[in-house]
Design a protein around this motif. Structure first.
Motif, short mmCIF file in Angstrom:
data_model
loop_
_atom_site.label_atom_id
_atom_site.label_comp_id
_atom_site.label_asym_id
_atom_site.label_seq_id
_atom_site.Cartn_x
_atom_site.Cartn_y
_atom_site.Cartn_z
N GLU A 423 59.90 39.37 26.69
CA GLU A 423 60.17 38.08 26.03
C GLU A 423 59.85 36.92 26.97
OE1 GLU A 423 61.10 37.76 22.98
OE2 GLU A 423 61.95 39.70 22.39
N ARG A 424 59.35 35.82 26.38
CA ARG A 424 59.02 34.64 27.19
C ARG A 424 58.80 33.46 26.26
NH1 ARG A 424 55.25 38.29 25.02
NH2 ARG A 424 53.21 37.27 24.77
N SER A 425 58.70 32.28 26.85
CA SER A 425 58.38 31.07 26.08
C SER A 425 56.93 31.09 25.64
CB SER A 425 58.64 29.81 26.93
OG SER A 425 60.00 29.67 27.23
N GLU A 426 56.67 30.35 24.61
CA GLU A 426 55.30 30.27 24.09
C GLU A 426 54.38 29.67 25.14
OE1 GLU A 426 52.89 28.32 20.29
OE2 GLU A 426 55.08 28.15 20.42
N GLY A 427 53.22 30.30 25.31
CA GLY A 427 52.26 29.81 26.28
C GLY A 427 52.32 30.50 27.63
N LEU A 428 53.37 31.31 27.88
CA LEU A 428 53.50 32.04 29.13
C LEU A 428 53.13 33.49 28.94
CD1 LEU A 428 56.85 30.66 30.60
CD2 LEU A 428 54.52 29.88 31.07
N ALA A 429 52.60 34.08 29.98
CA ALA A 429 52.23 35.50 29.93
C ALA A 429 53.47 36.36 30.12
CB ALA A 429 51.21 35.80 31.02
N PRO A 430 53.52 37.52 29.49
CA PRO A 430 54.68 38.41 29.70
C PRO A 430 54.66 39.00 31.11
CG PRO A 430 53.01 39.50 28.39
CD PRO A 430 52.54 38.10 28.56
N LEU A 431 55.83 39.22 31.66
CA LEU A 431 55.94 39.83 32.98
C LEU A 431 55.62 41.32 32.87
CD1 LEU A 431 59.19 38.18 34.39
CD2 LEU A 431 56.82 37.71 35.06
N LEU A 432 54.80 41.78 33.81
CA LEU A 432 54.47 43.21 33.84
C LEU A 432 55.34 43.96 34.84
CD1 LEU A 432 50.57 42.89 33.71
CD2 LEU A 432 52.18 43.21 31.81
N ARG A 433 55.92 43.22 35.77
CA ARG A 433 56.81 43.81 36.77
C ARG A 433 57.76 42.72 37.26
NH1 ARG A 433 55.35 41.92 41.63
NH2 ARG A 433 53.22 41.15 41.93
N LEU A 434 58.77 43.13 37.99
CA LEU A 434 59.73 42.19 38.54
C LEU A 434 59.07 41.35 39.63
CD1 LEU A 434 62.76 41.30 38.70
CD2 LEU A 434 62.98 42.96 40.56
N PRO A 435 59.16 40.01 39.58
CA PRO A 435 58.61 39.20 40.67
C PRO A 435 59.23 39.62 42.00
CG PRO A 435 59.20 37.81 38.80
CD PRO A 435 59.72 39.18 38.50
N ALA A 436 58.37 39.90 42.99
CA ALA A 436 58.88 40.49 44.23
C ALA A 436 58.37 39.80 45.48
CB ALA A 436 58.51 41.96 44.27
N THR A 437 57.60 38.72 45.34
CA THR A 437 57.13 37.99 46.51
C THR A 437 57.74 36.59 46.51
OG1 THR A 437 55.19 37.04 45.42
CG2 THR A 437 54.96 39.25 46.41
N ARG A 438 57.66 35.94 47.67
CA ARG A 438 58.20 34.59 47.78
C ARG A 438 57.49 33.65 46.82
NH1 ARG A 438 60.91 31.85 51.91
NH2 ARG A 438 60.74 29.59 51.73
N GLU A 439 56.19 33.73 46.75
CA GLU A 439 55.43 32.86 45.86
C GLU A 439 55.81 33.08 44.40
OE1 GLU A 439 50.77 31.86 44.75
OE2 GLU A 439 51.25 33.28 46.35
N GLU A 440 56.00 34.32 44.02
CA GLU A 440 56.36 34.62 42.64
C GLU A 440 57.77 34.15 42.30
OE1 GLU A 440 53.65 38.69 42.04
OE2 GLU A 440 55.78 38.82 42.60
N LEU A 441 58.70 34.35 43.21
CA LEU A 441 60.09 34.02 42.93
C LEU A 441 60.34 32.51 43.01
CD1 LEU A 441 62.35 35.97 42.19
CD2 LEU A 441 63.24 35.73 44.51
N PHE A 442 59.64 31.84 43.94
CA PHE A 442 59.90 30.42 44.16
C PHE A 442 59.25 29.52 43.10
CE2 PHE A 442 61.96 31.67 47.84
CZ PHE A 442 62.45 30.60 48.57
N GLN A 443 58.55 30.12 42.13
CA GLN A 443 58.01 29.29 41.05
C GLN A 443 59.08 28.96 40.01
OE1 GLN A 443 55.31 31.22 38.22
NE2 GLN A 443 55.93 33.22 39.06
N TYR A 444 60.23 29.62 40.11
CA TYR A 444 61.32 29.39 39.16
C TYR A 444 62.32 28.39 39.73
CZ TYR A 444 59.49 33.62 36.97
OH TYR A 444 58.67 34.54 36.38
N HIS A 445 63.04 27.76 38.81
CA HIS A 445 64.13 26.87 39.21
C HIS A 445 65.47 27.58 39.16
CE1 HIS A 445 60.97 24.00 37.79
NE2 HIS A 445 61.36 23.34 38.88
N ALA A 446 65.62 28.51 38.23
CA ALA A 446 66.88 29.24 38.07
C ALA A 446 66.58 30.69 37.73
CB ALA A 446 67.74 28.59 36.99
N ILE A 447 67.45 31.58 38.24
CA ILE A 447 67.33 33.01 37.97
C ILE A 447 68.66 33.51 37.42
CG2 ILE A 447 66.95 35.30 38.98
CD1 ILE A 447 65.25 33.95 41.13
#
Length: 821
Positions: A423-447
């Motif tokens: 599940e995701r917002s319109e226009g975003l790609a679905p996650l294929l795996r859990l974000p596991a790098t600093r770059e991947e995790l730091f793109q979010y504001h809240a988890i």
């Protein structure tokens, strides 16, 4: 002391005018006058008469001559026995001082609509210096204009009443000027007046001034207080005035302002967000207080000016965004007025909330309040992690989808099949795996992490530890974390882990005998503070309706995870209505800092039950507030390597704010510089550079205290390369306000000043009639200080004895000649 005065005179060309010499005859051993008149002189005359009573051969002329010679000789001996002396005194003429104490508190900055009589009198007294309207000048500006700005030649520039007073006093006294709020400070000229102090301590100022100047050899002749008479702290002015009178130092008072009954509206606030997203509704709450006004309603206007951090001096035109009419509050009470607006364009805005002047209002100056608002074009990026699609998951992710288009989310269900599109917002790609790098995790504001076992975050212990350390780093750099409890694993399976360290609550010991058994009936969570609820819990703007919703309206819950207590610094939001331990009712929801981000914890997993009877009316806004609260710190940060914090965001005039800056380099290591430069943007748009020294032993951390002496909205900015033309990396706003105690009862207290002058043994006069005080100084003026005194005894000379011998010899010669010997 005398030597110092002599040195001063020797250097001063005016010493002849200052020095006076006086001489007088003194009798060092003279008896009392009655002894002299009743005893000595009669005895002397009797002795002389007895000496010549038997001399029948002498003619009248001869008898008078001999008697006179003997009288003179005996009188000379008698006079010499009285030790006549010539005393010469040198005096230094000293001018005693009159001290003017001028109120420099914030109430003196007030501009007011004077009564017709008082306003006309002020303008007439100012003459050519009068403004076009009496309301144009503040109280402090009136004082400066009446007294010619102080300094040299002030009398030439002063208004006629003040000129008459100054010139009349300057003939006999030295005039000195001071400003005060809690104690007195000398003034070189009146342009140093700031009218910004957050309090008025008339009693303290008079008492301290008396202690400093009242014992200087009688040099202080009188004190003249110039004030609006509104004392709001400290020692009673009456007690200080009585002390002055006891010290024989009269206290005179000059009243500044309009003594008429106050007719005024005061606007304060607003409470509301410092930052919103484009397209997001901003809600502002303002408090309105009115006194003595006849109007039944008024209009509140919201204006905005768009500001540019890179070019602070440039700004757009003011635009009216919103207006609303509200009923006037009852006398002595306040009313809360709410304004809402959706900002469609990103940028920094200076917002002005104002009420147009009302008929009969005496001080429209406090009808306006300002603050900054940042409107971001960013989207709130949310990562939501769950093990299974439990009921909480199903309704929470739908709430994120529909509640606000500025929120974008991506979900990751560990239990989903490989061909399931996450599940995701319109226009975003679905996650294929859990974000596991600093770059991947730091793109979010809240988890948000739901009921997920720890084993899902890595195949090995090392991988799991690495992921949770990355999560901890994310929160430390301003990210938001939401922990949603569940019966499967959260938070019980995370004991003694990094995640437990992040929680705003302390987990209970599994063997705790106070742990409750399974719940057999539904419960409704209790708000920690029902009368002033946390913004997350305000499901209705009407506080009474909000309390009713939580108490009776919302459907109850059945399951919760029992924790021991909240951690220090955490805010408890909800508690269990019945279950409790030694720390009170058990915590069901809490919010805490860590240290730059925020962590939300929910011990329940049935918020979805709120849909019954209400649909998404309360559920969706609740989750939206949770997400926005968690993402707030990270949204505010313009650069992850710069952290700017202030210990106060709203202060009073004269207060100081502790500014702390943490700087990291490109590799996220602390910078090694010894100092850094930030900039303070004033309400007028000027930029002032401020240097922050490095904290001892803390690389990359800089701190300083910044004072604020004028009211308004200020911005503290960190620029790239520390240059104003560079990209802004961080910003915090500080609102500086005039204290309520200086705004309340702001009309001039003329009656209090009159009583104060009477208690101090002085006189009172309003500012436009200050010349009336001159009559109080008739017969008082310059005094004399004895420089030295010399005494020379006249009788102790050879001529005294010779004169006595001469007189006696002459008498003997005549007696012989006339054959009496």
């Amino acid at each position: 002391m005398i030597a110092m005065l002599q040195d001063l005179m020797s250097q001063d060309g005016s010493s002849e005018a200052l020095l006076e010499t006086q001489s007088q005859l003194r009798w060092l051993d003279a008896p009392a006058a009655w002894v002299l008149g009743l005893l000595l002189i009669p005895a002397l005359l009797l002795l002389i008469w007895w000496s010549y009573r038997g001399e029948r051969m002498l003619s009248r002329r001869q008898r008078i001559t001999l008697t006179s010679l003997r009288i003179l000789a005996l009188l000379l001996v008698l006079v010499a026995s009285f030790r006549p002396a010539l005393e010469t005194t040198r005096n230094l003429r000293l001018c005693s001082e009159i001290h003017f104490l001028i109120d420099d508190s914030a109430s003196m900055a007030r501009k007011e609509a004077y009564s017709q009589e008082r306003g006309e009198a002020l303008l007439a007294a100012l003459g050519d210096q009068a403004p076009s309207s009496s309301s144009e000048l503040s109280r402090s500006e009136y004082v400066q204009r009446f007294f010619g700005g102080g300094g040299e030649d002030m009398a030439k520039r002063a208004a006629p009443p003040a000129r008459q007073l100054i010139e009349g006093l300057a003939e006999d006294f030295d005039l000195r000027f001071f400003r005060f709020s809690d104690n007195s400070t000398p003034l070189v000229d009146l342009s140093e007046l700031q009218a910004a102090a957050p309090f008025t301590r008339i009693g303290d100022s008079l008492d301290i001034h008396l202690g400093s100047f009242g014992k200087q050899g009688g040099q202080l002749e009188a004190m003249i207080l110039i004030s609006d008479g509104r004392n709001n702290e400290g020692l009673s002015p009456s007690a200080a005035a009585k002390r002055l009178k006891a010290a024989e130092i009269p206290l005179h008072c000059i009243g500044v302002g309009d003594p008429s009954e106050e007719h005024n509206l005061t606007l304060s606030g607003p409470n509301g967000p410092e930052q919103v997203l484009r397209g997001e509704e901003a809600v502002f709450e303002l408090d309105v207080r009115a006194t003595g006004l006849d109007a039944r309603s008024a209009e509140l206007i919201l204006e905005a000016v768009r500001r540019d951090d890179q070019n602070p001096a440039e700004s757009g035109d003011a635009a009216v965004l919103q207006t609303t009419r509200f009923p006037m509050p009852a006398k002595g009470q306040s009313r809360r007025v709410t304004l809402r607006h959706v900002f469609e364009e990103a940028g920094d805005y200076l917002l002005s909330f104002k009420v147009p002047p009302l008929p009969g209002e005496t001080n429209p100056q406090d009808n306006i309040t300002r603050r900054y608002l940042r409107v971001d074009s960013d989207k709130v990026r949310v990562l939501y992690i769950e093990e299974q699609p439990r009921w909480e998951y199903r309704y929470l992710k739908e709430a994120l989808r529909r509640v606000d288009e500025s929120i974008q989310f991506q979900c990751f269900l560990f239990d989903a099949s490989h061909n399931f599109s996450q599940e995701r917002s319109e226009g975003l790609a679905p996650l294929l795996r859990l974000p596991a790098t600093r770059e991947e995790l730091f793109q979010y504001h809240a988890i948000l992490i739901g009921d997920v076992p720890p084993s899902r975050f890595g195949a090995t212990e090392e991988e799991r530890a690495r992921w949770f350390e990355l999560l901890k780093d994310f929160v430390e750099h301003g990210g938001g974390l939401g922990i949603l409890s569940g019966e499967l694993a959260m938070p019980d399976s995370y004991r003694e882990s990094v995640l437990e360290e992040l929680l705003p609550v302390v987990l209970a010991n599994p063997g705790d005998e106070e742990l409750p058994s399974a719940s057999t009936q539904a419960f409704r969570p209790l708000m920690e503070n029902p009368h002033e609820p946390h913004p997350l819990l305000r499901l209705s703007e009407n506080l009474e309706q909000n309390r009713l919703l939580w108490r009776e309206g919302l459907m109850g819950m059945w399951w919760y995870y029992p924790v021991l207590r909240a951690k220090a610094g955490a805010q408890v939001l909800l508690r269990h209505p019945e279950d409790q331990n030694q720390y009170g009712r058990r915590v069901l929801a809490a919010l805490g800092p860590y240290p730059k981000g925020k962590v939300f914890f929910a011990a329940v997993d049935e918020f979805w039950r709120w849909r019954k009877g209400y649909g998404e009316k309360y559920l969706d806004p609740f989750w939206r507030k949770v997400v926005r609260t968690l993402s707030e710190n990270r949204l505010r940060r313009l650069d992850d390597r710069v952290l700017l914090t202030v210990d106060e965001k709203q202060i009073e005039i004269g207060g100081r704010v502790r500014v702390h800056v943490q700087l990291l380099d490109e590799d996220y290591n602390p910078v090694l510089e010894e100092k850094t430069t930030i900039h303070l943007r004033s309400p007028g748009g000027e930029l002032l550079p401020i240097e922050l020294p490095r904290l001892l032993g803390q690389p990359g951390e800089f701190e300083a205290l910044v004072p604020f002496e004028e009211d308004g909205v200020y911005s503290i900015l960190v620029y790239e390369s520390a240059q104003p033309g560079g990209r802004p990396l961080a910003r915090e706003d500080v609102v500086v306000e005039i204290p309520d105690k200086e705004l309340a009862f702001a009309s001039m207290n003329e009656k209090g000043l009159q009583e104060l002058a009477q208690q101090g043994g002085g006189r009172y006069a309003p500012l436009h009639r200050v010349n009336e005080l001159l009559a109080a100084f008739d017969g008082r003026g310059a005094g004399l200080k004895v420089l030295d005194r010399k005494t020379r005894e006249i009788w102790d000379q050879a001529w005294t004895l010779l004169l006595v011998l001469l007189l006696l010899s002459l008498e003997w010669i005549l007696r012989k000649k006339w054959r009496l010997v």
